[in-house]
Design an enzyme around this catalytic site. Structure first.
Site, PDB file in Angstrom:
ATOM      1  CB  THR A 162      -0.933   0.029   1.230  1.00  0.00           C
ATOM      2  OG1 THR A 162      -0.137   0.142   2.401  1.00  0.00           O
ATOM      3  CG2 THR A 162      -1.796  -1.225   1.289  1.00  0.00           C
ATOM      4  CB  THR A 221       0.013   5.180   3.575  1.00  0.00           C
ATOM      5  OG1 THR A 221      -0.938   5.887   2.779  1.00  0.00           O
ATOM      6  CG2 THR A 221       0.355   6.004   4.797  1.00  0.00           C
ATOM      7  CB  CYS A 222       2.598   0.447   4.171  1.00  0.00           C
ATOM      8  SG  CYS A 222       0.998   0.185   4.970  1.00  0.00           S
ATOM      9  CB  ALA A 223       5.554   1.958   0.047  1.00  0.00           C
ATOM     10  CB  SER A 274       5.544   4.626   6.925  1.00  0.00           C
ATOM     11  OG  SER A 274       5.502   3.218   6.834  1.00  0.00           O
TER      12      SER A 274
END
Length: 170
Positions: free
Chosen positions: A59, A61-63, A65
């Site tokens: 996803t 946003t995870c990447a 972060s």
């Protein structure tokens, strides 16, 4: 049992437990690295540890972060960033390798569900049920929790500045 409330894809979702409190000792846990070896939080005793917890590297946003913590962690002394998700260790390693991310440690929780029992961040319902909510926990050299953030809306990034400030960094 419903723990904390977060927003997932515009709808309310709940964690299976409560976030750990600041000042408590961080519970030890095991996760799996890219070589399929188990790694424990206690392996990093004496270091400052940032736990970057998220649903999946697949996803955006995870990447982001993981990229952000990689960039910001490279200049921190005696600090390690553990990026924790249910992604398979092969996928985590491939992502970090392709992205050139060398200042974070990707660890998979796919084999060790005890982490969720101890840290209270598994989603108990909603679209991503069974995966981790987005959270950041900072642990000092003595193993004490000095910062926590359960990101209210899973599509949002964590507060990197607040996590670094907890370490005395800016």
């Amino acid at each position: 049992m419903k723990g904390e409330t977060v927003i997932c894809r515009g709808k309310e979702a709940h964690t299976a437990g409560k976030m750990l409190a600041i000042g408590k000792k961080a519970p030890d846990f095991k996760a799996v690295n890219g070589e399929l070896a188990e790694v424990s939080l206690s392996d990093y005793r004496g270091k400052r540890v940032i736990l970057n917890i998220f649903p999946s590297l697949d996803t955006p946003t995870c990447a982001v972060s993981v990229r952000q913590f990689n960039a910001r962690a490279s200049s921190l002394d005696n600090t390690v960033v553990l990026c924790l998700s249910m992604d398979l260790p092969f996928a985590q390693s491939r992502f970090c390798s392709v992205e050139g991310l060398e200042d974070v440690v990707p660890l998979s929780l796919f084999r060790n569900h005890g982490f969720f029992d101890k840290y209270g961040v598994q989603l108990a319902d909603g679209h991503l049920e069974g995966l981790a909510a987005r959270a950041v926990i900072v642990v000092d050299e003595q193993g004490k929790i000095i910062y926590t953030q359960l990101v209210e809306d899973i599509s949002h990034e964590p507060d990197y500045d607040a996590a670094l400030k907890a370490l005395g960094e800016s």
